[in-house]
Design an enzyme around this catalytic site. Structure first.
Site, PDB file in Angstrom:
ATOM      1  N   SER A  73      12.750   3.175  -5.062  1.00 24.63           N
ATOM      2  CA  SER A  73      12.881   2.779  -3.653  1.00 24.63           C
ATOM      3  C   SER A  73      14.285   3.132  -3.191  1.00 24.63           C
ATOM      4  O   SER A  73      15.193   3.294  -4.029  1.00 24.63           O
ATOM      5  CB  SER A  73      12.678   1.267  -3.553  1.00 24.63           C
ATOM      6  OG  SER A  73      13.044   0.775  -2.283  1.00 24.63           O
TER       7      SER A  73
ATOM      8  N   TYR B  42      14.273  -8.109  -5.110  1.00 24.88           N
ATOM      9  CA  TYR B  42      13.686  -6.767  -5.015  1.00 24.88           C
ATOM     10  C   TYR B  42      14.743  -5.694  -5.287  1.00 24.88           C
ATOM     11  O   TYR B  42      14.510  -4.749  -6.052  1.00 24.88           O
ATOM     12  CB  TYR B  42      13.063  -6.562  -3.631  1.00 24.88           C
ATOM     13  CG  TYR B  42      12.337  -5.231  -3.487  1.00 24.88           C
ATOM     14  CD1 TYR B  42      11.093  -5.032  -4.074  1.00 24.88           C
ATOM     15  CD2 TYR B  42      12.896  -4.176  -2.766  1.00 24.88           C
ATOM     16  CE1 TYR B  42      10.421  -3.817  -3.955  1.00 24.88           C
ATOM     17  CE2 TYR B  42      12.237  -2.958  -2.630  1.00 24.88           C
ATOM     18  CZ  TYR B  42      10.998  -2.783  -3.225  1.00 24.88           C
ATOM     19  OH  TYR B  42      10.341  -1.581  -3.099  1.00 24.88           O
TER      20      TYR B  42
HETATM   21  N1  LIG Z   1       6.010   0.626   1.234  1.00 25.12           N
HETATM   22  C1  LIG Z   1       7.323   0.786   1.192  1.00 25.12           C
HETATM   23  O1  LIG Z   1       8.015   0.681   2.207  1.00 25.12           O
HETATM   24  C2  LIG Z   1       7.994   1.116  -0.116  1.00 25.12           C
HETATM   25  C3  LIG Z   1       9.309   1.602  -0.067  1.00 25.12           C
HETATM   26  C4  LIG Z   1       9.949   1.918  -1.260  1.00 25.12           C
HETATM   27  C5  LIG Z   1       9.294   1.765  -2.469  1.00 25.12           C
HETATM   28  N2  LIG Z   1       8.014   1.285  -2.486  1.00 25.12           N
HETATM   29  C6  LIG Z   1       7.381   1.114  -3.799  1.00 25.12           C
HETATM   30  O2  LIG Z   1       6.183   1.853  -3.846  1.00 25.12           O
HETATM   31  C7  LIG Z   1       5.341   1.317  -4.869  1.00 25.12           C
HETATM   32  C8  LIG Z   1       3.916   1.241  -4.335  1.00 25.12           C
HETATM   33  O3  LIG Z   1       3.865   0.316  -3.269  1.00 25.12           O
HETATM   34  P1  LIG Z   1       3.131   0.602  -1.873  1.00 25.12           P
HETATM   35  O4  LIG Z   1       4.167   0.537  -0.827  1.00 25.12           O
HETATM   36  O5  LIG Z   1       2.275   1.792  -1.996  1.00 25.12           O
HETATM   37  O6  LIG Z   1       2.283  -0.750  -1.693  1.00 25.12           O
HETATM   38  P2  LIG Z   1       0.795  -1.100  -2.142  1.00 25.12           P
HETATM   39  O7  LIG Z   1       0.714  -2.580  -2.069  1.00 25.12           O
HETATM   40  O8  LIG Z   1      -0.172  -0.293  -1.384  1.00 25.12           O
HETATM   41  O9  LIG Z   1       0.772  -0.617  -3.657  1.00 25.12           O
HETATM   42  C9  LIG Z   1       1.164  -1.442  -4.729  1.00 25.12           C
HETATM   43  C10 LIG Z   1      -0.033  -1.651  -5.623  1.00 25.12           C
HETATM   44  O10 LIG Z   1       0.379  -2.417  -6.770  1.00 25.12           O
HETATM   45  C11 LIG Z   1      -0.684  -3.277  -7.097  1.00 25.12           C
HETATM   46  N3  LIG Z   1      -0.205  -4.410  -7.880  1.00 25.12           N
HETATM   47  C12 LIG Z   1       0.631  -5.407  -7.472  1.00 25.12           C
HETATM   48  N4  LIG Z   1       0.781  -6.297  -8.465  1.00 25.12           N
HETATM   49  C13 LIG Z   1       0.037  -5.847  -9.518  1.00 25.12           C
HETATM   50  C14 LIG Z   1      -0.210  -6.329 -10.832  1.00 25.12           C
HETATM   51  N5  LIG Z   1       0.335  -7.469 -11.252  1.00 25.12           N
HETATM   52  N6  LIG Z   1      -1.019  -5.591 -11.639  1.00 25.12           N
HETATM   53  C15 LIG Z   1      -1.596  -4.450 -11.209  1.00 25.12           C
HETATM   54  N7  LIG Z   1      -1.387  -3.940  -9.968  1.00 25.12           N
HETATM   55  C16 LIG Z   1      -0.582  -4.634  -9.140  1.00 25.12           C
HETATM   56  C17 LIG Z   1      -1.257  -3.719  -5.750  1.00 25.12           C
HETATM   57  O11 LIG Z   1      -2.564  -4.239  -5.864  1.00 25.12           O
HETATM   58  C18 LIG Z   1      -1.164  -2.437  -4.933  1.00 25.12           C
HETATM   59  O12 LIG Z   1      -2.364  -1.688  -4.999  1.00 25.12           O
HETATM   60  C19 LIG Z   1       5.954  -0.039  -5.256  1.00 25.12           C
HETATM   61  O13 LIG Z   1       6.603   0.083  -6.497  1.00 25.12           O
HETATM   62  C20 LIG Z   1       6.955  -0.299  -4.137  1.00 25.12           C
HETATM   63  O14 LIG Z   1       8.031  -1.107  -4.557  1.00 25.12           O
HETATM   64  C21 LIG Z   1       7.340   0.977  -1.341  1.00 25.12           C
END
Ligand SMILES: NC(=O)c1ccc[n+]([C@@H]2O[C@H](COP(=O)([O-])OP(=O)(O)OC[C@H]3O[C@@H](n4cnc5c(N)ncnc54)[C@H](O)[C@@H]3O)[C@@H](O)[C@H]2O)c1
Length: 264
Positions: free
Chosen positions: A144, A157
């Protein structure tokens, strides 16, 4: 172009958001199949509906070693090998303030967030490692902009994503020369990223926050908020042996230029 022809990957948290976009893109790039570890049972049906038998889905919790091992075993049983691990499952802390939390909330939310964002990555690496050594494959973690800068979350976070940088470097060191270990660091992205159950925010979704898209776009040098698919080319590049053979211990920033954002 098919940069991942014949590759087999495993994506954690691939039921939605960035992980799901990575699965779609890997398959478009010729991957043979993708194993997926998901938490939400709805995602199992949903993934099979979209990708049919090109995905093998295990429903479990990334905080459990057994679930990580089962997801790896399922993938290897189905396609006979593993080339790429994408550690991606994550939670956000919705900028929870240390000063406003009770000590009990702090302890519980630390365990929940670090359990998913850090321990989950370590457990996946442990389970996938031997198969990746066998294929001289690679690991890619979703970090991130919060892996480098303050303000994109609360201390939980931001600390968890900074920890991810250490994890990439040390695993790249430990697994060399067999396995390359890299990361992609997205900035704000329109996804349903959830909060912490221990803080009563497990039903909140990032993309539904009022004014989120406009506020982040205004602050970003490139003046837009990414959609999940806009990060996926970096995962393809890092996964491809042919195109990034000399790249390990690297984090690709995909955050709209957050480092050079305007000060006001
Ligand atoms: N969306 C943003 O703005 C953003 C920015 C920077 C980084 N990220 C990172 O991107 C990655 C993906 O997130 P996203 O934004 O696509 O959101 P998202 O919620 O769509 O994806 C995250 C997934 O992780 C799964 N998950 C959560 N806890 C879990 C567990 N205990 N066991 C198994 N699965 C689990 C959720 O069900 C979900 O499908 C994360 O690591 C997040 O920190 C997101």
């Amino acid at each position: 172009m098919a940069w991942l022809k014949g590759y087999v990957a495993l994506v954690t948290g691939g039921g939605s958001g960035i992980g799901r976009a990575v699965i779609r893109r890997f398959l478009e790039e010729g991957a043979l199949g993708v194993g997926v570890l998901v938490r939400n049972q709805d995602h199992v049906h949903d993934l099979h509906r979209e990708f049919g038998d090109r995905v093998a889905v295990h429903a479990g919790d990334v905080r459990s070693y057994a679930d990580n091992q089962m997801a790896v075993d399922l993938t290897v049983r189905r396609w006979g090998r593993l080339d790429t691990l994408v550690g991606n499952a994550g939670l956000w802390d919705y900028k929870a303030s240390l000063e406003r939390m009770t000590p009990e909330q702090l302890c519980d939310s630390f365990d929940e967030l670090f359990g998913v964002n850090v321990k989950g990555y370590l457990l996946a690496a442990k389970a996938a490692g031997p198969h990746l050594r066998a294929t001289r494959g690679s690991m890619i973690f979703t970090l991130s902009n919060s892996a480098f800068y303050a303000g994109g979350g609360g201390p939980l976070y931001v600390a968890s994503k900074h920890a991810g940088v250490g994890l990439v470097r040390q695993l790249a060191f430990d697994f060399a020369p067999d396995v390359r270990v890299n990361a992609v660091a997205p900035g704000a992205t329109m996804t349903p990223l959830r909060g912490l159950a221990s803080l009563g925010k497990s039903e909140r979704r990032l993309q539904e926050i009022d004014g989120f898209e406009d506020a982040v776009a205004a602050a970003s040098p490139l003046k837009f908020v990414a959609q999940p698919h806009e990060h996926t080319g970096h995962f393809v590049l890092l996964a491809s042996r042919e195109n990034s053979r000399a790249t390990t211990a690297t984090v690709i920033h995909s955050d709209g230029g957050w480092e050079v954002r305007p000060l006001h």
